[in-house]
Design a protein around this motif. Structure first.
Motif, PDB file in Angstrom:
ATOM      1  N   SER A   1      -5.019  39.993  36.896  1.00  0.00           N
ATOM      2  CA  SER A   1      -5.418  39.100  35.810  1.00  0.00           C
ATOM      3  C   SER A   1      -6.896  39.313  35.501  1.00  0.00           C
ATOM      4  O   SER A   1      -7.737  39.262  36.408  1.00  0.00           O
ATOM      5  N   GLY A   2      -7.183  39.593  34.246  1.00  0.00           N
ATOM      6  CA  GLY A   2      -8.576  39.765  33.839  1.00  0.00           C
ATOM      7  C   GLY A   2      -9.265  40.928  34.522  1.00  0.00           C
ATOM      8  O   GLY A   2     -10.462  40.865  34.782  1.00  0.00           O
ATOM      9  N   GLY A   3      -8.520  41.974  34.826  1.00  0.00           N
ATOM     10  CA  GLY A   3      -9.099  43.139  35.481  1.00  0.00           C
ATOM     11  C   GLY A   3      -9.331  42.956  36.976  1.00  0.00           C
ATOM     12  O   GLY A   3      -9.929  43.806  37.617  1.00  0.00           O
ATOM     13  N   LYS A   4      -8.864  41.848  37.546  1.00  0.00           N
ATOM     14  CA  LYS A   4      -9.022  41.587  38.976  1.00  0.00           C
ATOM     15  C   LYS A   4      -7.655  41.413  39.614  1.00  0.00           C
ATOM     16  O   LYS A   4      -6.671  41.124  38.950  1.00  0.00           O
ATOM     17  N   GLN A   5      -7.617  41.571  40.929  1.00  0.00           N
ATOM     18  CA  GLN A   5      -6.408  41.278  41.693  1.00  0.00           C
ATOM     19  C   GLN A   5      -6.601  39.923  42.360  1.00  0.00           C
ATOM     20  O   GLN A   5      -7.569  39.715  43.085  1.00  0.00           O
ATOM     21  N   ILE A   6      -5.685  39.011  42.086  1.00  0.00           N
ATOM     22  CA  ILE A   6      -5.792  37.647  42.591  1.00  0.00           C
ATOM     23  C   ILE A   6      -4.681  37.420  43.612  1.00  0.00           C
ATOM     24  O   ILE A   6      -3.507  37.671  43.330  1.00  0.00           O
ATOM     25  N   ILE A   7      -5.063  36.956  44.798  1.00  0.00           N
ATOM     26  CA  ILE A   7      -4.086  36.640  45.841  1.00  0.00           C
ATOM     27  C   ILE A   7      -3.604  35.221  45.603  1.00  0.00           C
ATOM     28  O   ILE A   7      -4.407  34.294  45.521  1.00  0.00           O
ATOM     29  N   GLN A   8      -2.288  35.067  45.463  1.00  0.00           N
ATOM     30  CA  GLN A   8      -1.694  33.756  45.245  1.00  0.00           C
ATOM     31  C   GLN A   8      -0.921  33.330  46.492  1.00  0.00           C
ATOM     32  O   GLN A   8      -0.126  34.092  47.018  1.00  0.00           O
ATOM     33  N   HIS A   9      -1.185  32.101  46.929  1.00  0.00           N
ATOM     34  CA  HIS A   9      -0.479  31.525  48.067  1.00  0.00           C
ATOM     35  C   HIS A   9       0.618  30.601  47.540  1.00  0.00           C
ATOM     36  O   HIS A   9       0.492  30.034  46.467  1.00  0.00           O
ATOM     37  N   PRO A  10       1.691  30.414  48.302  1.00  0.00           N
ATOM     38  CA  PRO A  10       2.751  29.516  47.858  1.00  0.00           C
ATOM     39  C   PRO A  10       2.238  28.076  47.792  1.00  0.00           C
ATOM     40  O   PRO A  10       1.258  27.768  48.444  1.00  0.00           O
ATOM     41  N   PRO A  11       2.887  27.213  47.061  1.00  0.00           N
ATOM     42  CA  PRO A  11       4.108  27.447  46.299  1.00  0.00           C
ATOM     43  C   PRO A  11       3.808  28.191  44.996  1.00  0.00           C
ATOM     44  O   PRO A  11       2.734  28.063  44.425  1.00  0.00           O
ATOM     45  N   PHE A  12       4.781  28.976  44.561  1.00  0.00           N
ATOM     46  CA  PHE A  12       4.656  29.732  43.321  1.00  0.00           C
ATOM     47  C   PHE A  12       5.318  28.958  42.191  1.00  0.00           C
ATOM     48  O   PHE A  12       5.930  27.918  42.418  1.00  0.00           O
ATOM     49  N   ASP A  13       5.228  29.492  40.980  1.00  0.00           N
ATOM     50  CA  ASP A  13       5.857  28.867  39.819  1.00  0.00           C
ATOM     51  C   ASP A  13       7.315  28.542  40.108  1.00  0.00           C
ATOM     52  O   ASP A  13       8.070  29.412  40.544  1.00  0.00           O
ATOM     53  N   ALA A  14       7.685  27.307  39.861  1.00  0.00           N
ATOM     54  CA  ALA A  14       9.061  26.882  40.144  1.00  0.00           C
ATOM     55  C   ALA A  14      10.085  27.636  39.307  1.00  0.00           C
ATOM     56  O   ALA A  14      11.212  27.843  39.729  1.00  0.00           O
ATOM     57  N   GLY A  15       9.704  28.071  38.110  1.00  0.00           N
ATOM     58  CA  GLY A  15      10.643  28.741  37.223  1.00  0.00           C
ATOM     59  C   GLY A  15      10.886  30.200  37.555  1.00  0.00           C
ATOM     60  O   GLY A  15      11.821  30.802  37.050  1.00  0.00           O
ATOM     61  N   ALA A  16      10.059  30.778  38.414  1.00  0.00           N
ATOM     62  CA  ALA A  16      10.197  32.207  38.724  1.00  0.00           C
ATOM     63  C   ALA A  16      11.388  32.434  39.655  1.00  0.00           C
ATOM     64  O   ALA A  16      11.573  31.725  40.631  1.00  0.00           O
ATOM     65  N   GLU A  17      12.208  33.428  39.323  1.00  0.00           N
ATOM     66  CA  GLU A  17      13.315  33.785  40.199  1.00  0.00           C
ATOM     67  C   GLU A  17      12.786  34.595  41.367  1.00  0.00           C
ATOM     68  O   GLU A  17      11.797  35.306  41.238  1.00  0.00           O
ATOM     69  N   ALA A  18      13.441  34.477  42.499  1.00  0.00           N
ATOM     70  CA  ALA A  18      12.999  35.178  43.694  1.00  0.00           C
ATOM     71  C   ALA A  18      14.086  36.119  44.188  1.00  0.00           C
ATOM     72  O   ALA A  18      15.267  35.779  44.176  1.00  0.00           O
ATOM     73  N   LEU A  19      13.680  37.283  44.615  1.00  0.00           N
ATOM     74  CA  LEU A  19      14.596  38.253  45.196  1.00  0.00           C
ATOM     75  C   LEU A  19      14.920  37.814  46.617  1.00  0.00           C
ATOM     76  O   LEU A  19      14.024  37.554  47.416  1.00  0.00           O
ATOM     77  N   GLY A  20      16.210  37.698  46.935  1.00  0.00           N
ATOM     78  CA  GLY A  20      16.617  37.248  48.254  1.00  0.00           C
ATOM     79  C   GLY A  20      17.058  38.369  49.170  1.00  0.00           C
ATOM     80  O   GLY A  20      17.162  38.195  50.366  1.00  0.00           O
ATOM     81  N   GLY A  21      17.302  39.533  48.610  1.00  0.00           N
ATOM     82  CA  GLY A  21      17.722  40.678  49.395  1.00  0.00           C
ATOM     83  C   GLY A  21      18.034  41.828  48.464  1.00  0.00           C
ATOM     84  O   GLY A  21      17.955  41.693  47.243  1.00  0.00           O
ATOM     85  N   TYR A  22      18.351  42.961  49.045  1.00  0.00           N
ATOM     86  CA  TYR A  22      18.633  44.123  48.214  1.00  0.00           C
ATOM     87  C   TYR A  22      19.529  45.105  48.944  1.00  0.00           C
ATOM     88  O   TYR A  22      19.641  45.092  50.157  1.00  0.00           O
ATOM     89  N   TRP A  23      20.182  45.946  48.171  1.00  0.00           N
ATOM     90  CA  TRP A  23      20.940  47.092  48.663  1.00  0.00           C
ATOM     91  C   TRP A  23      20.427  48.306  47.909  1.00  0.00           C
ATOM     92  O   TRP A  23      20.129  48.221  46.715  1.00  0.00           O
ATOM     93  N   VAL A  24      20.326  49.432  48.581  1.00  0.00           N
ATOM     94  CA  VAL A  24      20.013  50.695  47.928  1.00  0.00           C
ATOM     95  C   VAL A  24      21.249  51.574  48.081  1.00  0.00           C
ATOM     96  O   VAL A  24      21.674  51.854  49.195  1.00  0.00           O
TER      97      VAL A  24
END
Length: 132
Positions: free
Chosen positions: A29-52
């Motif tokens: 954001s704004g040319g910088k890297q910002i570290i965000q701690h939880p809780p995150f945006d409630a509307g954002a979906e989260a990846l719970g697992g994956y298969w390759v």
């Protein structure tokens, strides 16, 4: 489902992920890297697992995805994985230097005590299954 993928020879790896509350996000954001701690945006979906999977086509990936036992409200997303040939020479040079980069970022990792079982997960087949 995992056994079926493995027996068919298409499963390359899979893993379940801890909930987002146990993680950190890094946002540009704004040319910088910002570290965000939880809780995150409630509307954002989260990846719970994956298969390759290694399959011949998107159609084959869809066939396998339709066999996944989803619960009500769950979703499954299909994406391709980049091939080496798709990366620029500059990106490939960065990947080749990964061990050096990994050493630089170790200072940000908090040590975690792990059980004997967790220490030996690779010996047990762990999260990555490869058909050889």
């Amino acid at each position: 489902y995992n056994d079926m993928l493995h027996q068919a020879g298409v499963l390359r790896s899979f893993n379940g992920l801890h909930p987002p509350v146990s993680g950190i996000r890094i946002k540009a954001s704004g040319g910088k890297q910002i570290i965000q701690h939880p809780p995150f945006d409630a509307g954002a979906e989260a990846l719970g697992g994956y298969w390759v999977l290694k399959v011949e086509s998107m159609e084959k990936a869809i066939e396998w995805a339709l066999l996944c036992p989803l619960r009500e409200g769950e979703a499954l997303e299909i994406r391709r994985i980049h091939e080496w040939s798709e990366f620029s020479d500059e990106a490939c040079a960065i990947f080749e230097n990964y061990p050096a980069i990994h050493e630089r970022i170790k200072k940000y990792v908090r040590p975690k005590s792990i059980s004997k079982r967790e220490q030996n997960w690779e010996d047990e087949g762990g999260a990555i299954l490869e058909r050889r």
